[in-house]
Design a protein around this motif. Structure first.
Motif, PDB file in Angstrom:
ATOM      1  N   GLU A  23       0.812  -1.060  -0.033  1.00  0.00           N
ATOM      2  CA  GLU A  23       0.307  -0.210  -0.359  1.00  0.00           C
ATOM      3  C   GLU A  23       0.678   1.295   0.368  1.00  0.00           C
ATOM      4  OE1 GLU A  23      -2.452   0.000   2.912  1.00  0.00           O
ATOM      5  OE2 GLU A  23      -3.933  -2.089   2.509  1.00  0.00           O
ATOM      6  N   LEU A  24       2.057   1.429   0.006  1.00  0.00           N
ATOM      7  CA  LEU A  24       2.916   2.231  -0.028  1.00  0.00           C
ATOM      8  C   LEU A  24       2.762   2.625  -1.209  1.00  0.00           C
ATOM      9  CD1 LEU A  24       5.692   1.133   2.785  1.00  0.00           C
ATOM     10  CD2 LEU A  24       3.373   2.539   3.017  1.00  0.00           C
ATOM     11  N   GLU A  25       3.369   4.041  -1.329  1.00  0.00           N
ATOM     12  CA  GLU A  25       3.531   4.831  -2.613  1.00  0.00           C
ATOM     13  C   GLU A  25       4.700   5.728  -2.699  1.00  0.00           C
ATOM     14  OE1 GLU A  25       3.133   5.128  -6.356  1.00  0.00           O
ATOM     15  OE2 GLU A  25       1.740   3.710  -5.537  1.00  0.00           O
ATOM     16  N   PRO A  26       5.392   5.301  -2.859  1.00  0.00           N
ATOM     17  CA  PRO A  26       6.902   6.808  -3.235  1.00  0.00           C
ATOM     18  C   PRO A  26       6.606   7.617  -3.403  1.00  0.00           C
ATOM     19  CG  PRO A  26       7.994   4.474  -3.825  1.00  0.00           C
ATOM     20  CD  PRO A  26       5.994   4.074  -3.418  1.00  0.00           C
ATOM     21  N   ARG A  27       7.522   8.803  -3.177  1.00  0.00           N
ATOM     22  CA  ARG A  27       6.967  10.009  -3.659  1.00  0.00           C
ATOM     23  C   ARG A  27       7.908  10.471  -4.676  1.00  0.00           C
ATOM     24  NH1 ARG A  27       3.199  13.860  -0.330  1.00  0.00           N
ATOM     25  NH2 ARG A  27       1.987  12.284   1.505  1.00  0.00           N
ATOM     26  N   SER A  28       8.978  10.431  -4.067  1.00  0.00           N
ATOM     27  CA  SER A  28      10.256  10.412  -4.893  1.00  0.00           C
ATOM     28  C   SER A  28      10.817   8.862  -5.552  1.00  0.00           C
ATOM     29  CB  SER A  28      11.119  11.581  -4.550  1.00  0.00           C
ATOM     30  OG  SER A  28      11.361  12.744  -3.900  1.00  0.00           O
ATOM     31  N   ASP A  29      11.372   9.046  -6.932  1.00  0.00           N
ATOM     32  CA  ASP A  29      11.540   7.783  -7.303  1.00  0.00           C
ATOM     33  C   ASP A  29      13.451   7.249  -7.286  1.00  0.00           C
ATOM     34  OD1 ASP A  29       9.268   7.148  -9.104  1.00  0.00           O
ATOM     35  OD2 ASP A  29      10.158   7.991 -10.772  1.00  0.00           O
ATOM     36  N   THR A  30      13.754   8.607  -6.348  1.00  0.00           N
ATOM     37  CA  THR A  30      15.330   8.385  -6.099  1.00  0.00           C
ATOM     38  C   THR A  30      15.892   9.234  -4.858  1.00  0.00           C
ATOM     39  OG1 THR A  30      15.843   8.405  -8.510  1.00  0.00           O
ATOM     40  CG2 THR A  30      17.712   7.981  -6.911  1.00  0.00           C
TER      41      THR A  30
END
Length: 534
Positions: free
Chosen positions: A227-234
């Motif tokens: 369910e986690l959605e990273p706000r930054s790709d790196t």
């Protein structure tokens, strides 16, 4: 967490609800560029601890900050609050009224970053492996209540406990319970070096200099199911030699967020706005600092000697003169802000008193002055540690009851020597593994305690602590926890000194900082972004 916590390995000292930023120039995802987090933590491979990013060995805040973002666990702590929620699991819960059988159903479609399917067998493998390796100074004690793990099918895990343990769901949120690929890790040996392979929201590429980690680059894991959605790709973590180098990188725009460990003088400078474009956030912290005693060492074997030290130490002076009020005096192993805290040491010993200490030693027949060596680590708890121990030495010597000296030792030697009983009195820190008073008591008491201390207290080990673990409603365990704190104050196997406040320095364009730490102060890189909130 020790943790060595420890790193004290449990809260992160100067890391709080504001984290991460970017000095990088790549446009790498929805957050608008690589976010750079700077720290003075050291992650090193040594002969005694060759696998600093292996869940079977790692038990310190720095290593856990890396692992928490690359591995999944069955449960995790939510954005706010301390009640665990499912992570790799779809659902979990106790199946009996005694908190002895815990069953989880895994999410569908779980895979590791390389695409291999993640099943219940990997969960069993991972939990069994930590307990089987049982690395000295590692986190195996967090899983010591497990009796056996069963896998009825590929998605079901049943964990049988040897005794009731209402804190067990919280223990499953820690990297000690990280899920490993059973085809990739050796079931009986540590993975040496710095390679990490998991199923979490990020993959990790590490850079090293000799045996020390210098950089960890986190990249969004497209195979992640959760369910986690990273706000930054790196997101990039950089490890600096000292706080002066970290401050320079922050001022030069090379670092977007700085944490661990600024001096009190640096905090004053940053709060005064002398570094442009950054903000400082202060919040209460639950990381603690304390003196540990080898209760078999001749110098402090007599309880009266430890009680006399407890009567002499002036915590107010320490936090005022050494730490410039970047901490608060602490009078119990359980800090303020954690349920069931009570000021047991102040209640028992009152304000510092030379006369009181003299009476304790005289009544016990202890000859004075007592010779002591106070040992501290030179490179783990921040630049003010040497000043702190100089102040402690001077407080004891001013009484005329002690002849104390100090010695500083590098962390890689200090931690092993302390566990081997080489030091009579030494300084340690503790960063919580999970937000419960149990985590400030159980690691220090009993046969396999974190310090390898010879101190034993059967009332705590055999009665009081087991009773607390039978109570799913944790508030009902408060009377037992208060009694435990009083017993620790009476015997003084450890002496709480102060409780750290938390500081984070972040650039003004960083978002998600209010969620960057969970309730155990575990760093959640996926919450960090850049620019306007969306």
């Amino acid at each position: 967490m020790n943790r060595e916590t420890l790193v004290l390995p449990v809260l992160a000292g100067l890391l709080t609800s504001a984290l991460a930023g970017c000095g990088g120039s790549d446009d790498s995802g929805p957050g608008g560029g690589t976010i750079v987090v700077g720290t003075t933590d050291r992650i090193e491979a040594t002969a005694d601890a060759p696998a600093p990013l292996d869940p079977a060995q790692a038990y310190d805040t720095a290593s856990w900050a890396v692992m928490h973002n690359a591995f999944q666990t069955l449960m995790r702590l939510p954005r706010a609050g301390s009640q665990p929620v499912p992570d790799a699991a779809e659902s979990c819960g106790f199946q009996d009224n005694h908190s002895e059988q815990y069953r989880c159903t895994l999410r569908r479609g779980l895979t590791f970053a390389d695409g291999r399917e993640l099943t219940s067998r990997d969960v069993k493998f991972s939990l069994d492996r930590v307990r089987r390796i049982a690395h000295r100074g590692g986190p195996a004690t967090l899983l010591s209540s497990i009796d056996k793990v069963e896998t009825p099918n590929e998605r079901e895990v049943v964990i049988h406990l040897s005794a009731p343990d209402a804190t067990f769901p919280s223990k499953l949120t820690t990297p000690a319970a990280a899920i490993l690929d059973s085809h990739d890790y050796d079931p009986k040996a540590l993975r040496k070096g710095f390679e990490v392979a998991g199923s979490g929201p990020y993959t990790v590429r590490t850079e090293v200099d000799g045996d020390r980690l210098t950089k960890a680059v986190f990249t969004r894991n497209d195979a992640y199911r959760g369910e986690l959605e990273p706000r930054s790709d790196t997101v990039e973590m950089r490890f600096f030699d000292d706080s002066a180098a970290l401050e320079r990188a922050l001022a030069d725009g090379e670092v977007d967020v700085a944490n661990r460990e600024f001096s009190a003088e640096q905090i004053d400078k940053l709060e005064a706005g002398r570094v442009a474009g950054v903000r400082v956030t202060e919040s209460p912290g639950q990381a603690i600092r304390y003196l540990a005693f080898n209760t078999k060492a001749p110098a402090v074997r007599e309880k009266a000697v430890r009680q006399a030290i407890a009567r002499l130490v002036d915590r107010q002076a320490l936090v005022r003169d050494v730490y410039k009020r970047t901490g608060d005096p602490l009078y119990s192993l359980v800090p303020t802000g954690i349920a069931a805290h009570t000021n047991s040491f102040h209640n028992t010993y009152g304000e510092p008193s030379v006369a009181g200490a003299r009476d304790v030693l005289r009544d016990a027949g202890v000859r004075t002055p007592v010779k002591l060596t106070l040992t501290y680590t030179t490179d783990h708890y921040g630049p003010a540690t040497a000043k702190e121990f100089t102040a402690l030495r001077d407080q004891l010597n001013a009484s005329g009851l002690f002849t104390a000296r100090t010695q500083g030792v590098r962390w890689t030697r200090f931690r092993q020597d302390a566990a081997d009983g080489e030091y009579a009195v030494y300084g340690m820190g503790w960063f919580l593994d999970f937000p419960d008073p149990d985590n400030y008591i159980a690691p220090f008491i009993g046969k396999d305690n974190f310090l390898n201390s010879p101190y034993r207290n059967r009332a705590i080990e055999d009665d009081l602590l087991p009773r607390t673990r039978q109570k799913a409603q944790r508030a009902l365990a408060a009377p037992e926890f208060r009694r435990i704190q009083d017993l620790v104050a009476e015997d003084v196997p450890v002496l709480p000194l102060w409780q750290q406040k938390q500081y984070v320095v972040a650039r003004e364009d960083i978002t998600g900082t209010e969620y960057a730490l969970d309730s155990s102060a575990m760093l959640q890189l996926w919450e960090l972004g850049r620019g306007a909130e969306g």
